[in-house]
Scaffold this active site. Structure first.
Site, PDB file in Angstrom:
ATOM      1  N   LYS A  78      30.369  55.563  51.697  1.00  0.00           N
ATOM      2  CA  LYS A  78      30.309  54.278  52.226  1.00  0.00           C
ATOM      3  C   LYS A  78      31.586  53.845  51.213  1.00  0.00           C
ATOM      4  O   LYS A  78      32.087  54.748  50.467  1.00  0.00           O
ATOM      5  CB  LYS A  78      28.783  53.822  50.987  1.00  0.00           C
ATOM      6  CG  LYS A  78      28.878  53.973  49.333  1.00  0.00           C
ATOM      7  CD  LYS A  78      27.937  53.712  49.058  1.00  0.00           C
ATOM      8  CE  LYS A  78      27.605  54.142  47.988  1.00  0.00           C
ATOM      9  NZ  LYS A  78      26.732  53.038  46.491  1.00  0.00           N
ATOM     10  N   TYR A 138      55.057  37.946  32.680  1.00  0.00           N
ATOM     11  CA  TYR A 138      53.967  36.495  31.895  1.00  0.00           C
ATOM     12  C   TYR A 138      53.896  36.808  30.628  1.00  0.00           C
ATOM     13  O   TYR A 138      52.720  37.798  30.376  1.00  0.00           O
ATOM     14  CB  TYR A 138      53.442  36.276  33.540  1.00  0.00           C
ATOM     15  CG  TYR A 138      53.418  35.842  34.823  1.00  0.00           C
ATOM     16  CD1 TYR A 138      54.319  34.929  35.705  1.00  0.00           C
ATOM     17  CD2 TYR A 138      53.296  36.700  35.872  1.00  0.00           C
ATOM     18  CE1 TYR A 138      54.308  34.605  36.547  1.00  0.00           C
ATOM     19  CE2 TYR A 138      53.375  36.882  37.161  1.00  0.00           C
ATOM     20  CZ  TYR A 138      54.154  35.598  37.470  1.00  0.00           C
ATOM     21  OH  TYR A 138      54.902  35.150  38.043  1.00  0.00           O
TER      22      TYR A 138
END
Length: 358
Positions: free
Chosen positions: A35, A255
């Site tokens: 999955k 940042y």
């Protein structure tokens, strides 16, 4: 020229891991769980590499149909079951088995007019308390399924462990006891063991094991590594240095400017970021493998890039590879640094990362 960033997937490792899990549970069939796009490794490619599996476990019908469209003829099992009554005929047409875990599914089955019976796995909630019928409901639900001509016989049985990744937790033994007491006289196959059950709870192996993360060479237990069990990491997440810069003591990078160099050094900028699925919250010190050594992430991970401290004596160059995880740097260790689990790291890669079978 190979793309960057990319996830290199080793078919040889996948085959090794399947064989190793068969050695660990020699009396059991293997339901390989593929999955979530084969845990980020590529759904169809993974199934093709593991063609020797006895069946494949999937979460959604769309995943199962993608395998059928790709030429996979093996047994397919929907672990979340079907969601709509119209899906039942699709299951019959494509020979897909389904888990049954709620009353709505029972009602849809009883009312369905099908060209052939559907093979079902009755899910019992023995302690996970997420999906499945309670022990008190088991006899009634089993009898209803037995009476349905829409259901293939014998009925198969399953449950799911809540704490198998905690080897000292008594919850798993309790769940096994409950399951055995309920199903001891049932003739159908049963499955309990996920990856953690397969590796740590041999009494849970039963007719089928259904490993997921272990197939990809990763341990389900925090503090453990897949290699400790003879498993090989199947994914290498790799990018490259796109800048190498001299950096002065006291200067920030990235940042927020919250990281500042303690001494003169050399920084490398790696072409991967949260836009590719690498976690933005990876803290300072999270390791990256560059030219045979571990170097730490510094500054904040941005959308397309992250920065590593290469060290004052660095001789690294633009274009050199940077491995985010793989055999040299197990994904379990990266996950531990970030404060998450390896499952999340390998499954959250975005389509910007090329998946390349090796």
């Amino acid at each position: 020229m190979k793309p960057f960033p990319r996830a290199e997937i080793s078919c040889e490792a996948l085959k090794n891991n399947l064989a190793r899990l068969r050695q660990i549970a020699p009396e059991s069939k293997v339901m390989a769980v593929v999955k979530a796009n084969g845990y980020g490794h590529g759904l169809l490619n993974v199934a093709q590499c593991m063609e020797d599996a006895d069946g494949f476990g999937l979460a959604r019908l769309e995943e199962a149909l993608a395998l059928r469209d790709g030429g996979i003829n093996a047994k397919l099992i929907l672990l979340e079951g079907f969601f709509r009554s119209v899906d039942l005929q699709t299951l019959v047409e494509h020979n897909i088995e389904t888990v049954i875990h709620n009353e709505v599914q029972l009602d849809m089955l009883e009312k369905a007019e099908l060209a052939a019976p559907v093979a079902v796995w009755l899910k019992v909630d023995t302690g996970m308390h997420r999906l499945g019928f309670t022990p008190e409901q088991f006899d009634e639900v089993y009898a209803r399924l037995e009476a349905m001509p829409q259901v293939a016989k014998p009925i198969k049985l399953m449950s799911h462990f809540a704490c198998a990744d905690e080897p000292d937790n008594p919850c798993t033994s309790k769940q096994m006891t409950i399951f055995k007491q309920l199903t001891n006289n049932s003739p159908g196959d049963y499955t309990l063991a996920n990856s953690a059950g397969t590796l740590y709870w041999p009494k849970s192996h039963g007719d089928w094991i259904r490993p997921g993360i272990a197939l990809y060479g990763v341990s389900p237990v925090i503090g453990d590594l897949g290699v400790n069990h003879g498993l090989i990491p199947a994914m290498k997440l790799v990018s490259q240095l796109i800048a190498v810069r001299d950096h002065k003591a006291g200067e920030p990078v990235g940042y927020g400017s919250f990281w500042k160099a303690k001494s003169d050094t050399v920084l490398g900028v790696v072409a991967i970021g949260y836009g590719d699925g690498y976690p933005r919250n990876a803290p300072e010190g999270t390791p990256v493998w560059v030219n045979g050594r571990l170097v730490p992430i510094v500054g904040r991970v941005s959308m397309d890039m992250l920065t590593v401290d290469l060290g004052f004596d660095s001789v690294d160059a633009i274009g050199d590879e940077a491995v985010l995880w793989g055999r040299a740097l197990p994904v379990e260790l990266v996950a531990e640094h970030i404060g998450t689990i390896a499952y999340e790291l390998v499954t959250k890669l975005t389509p910007r990362v090329a998946v390349c079978m090796e």
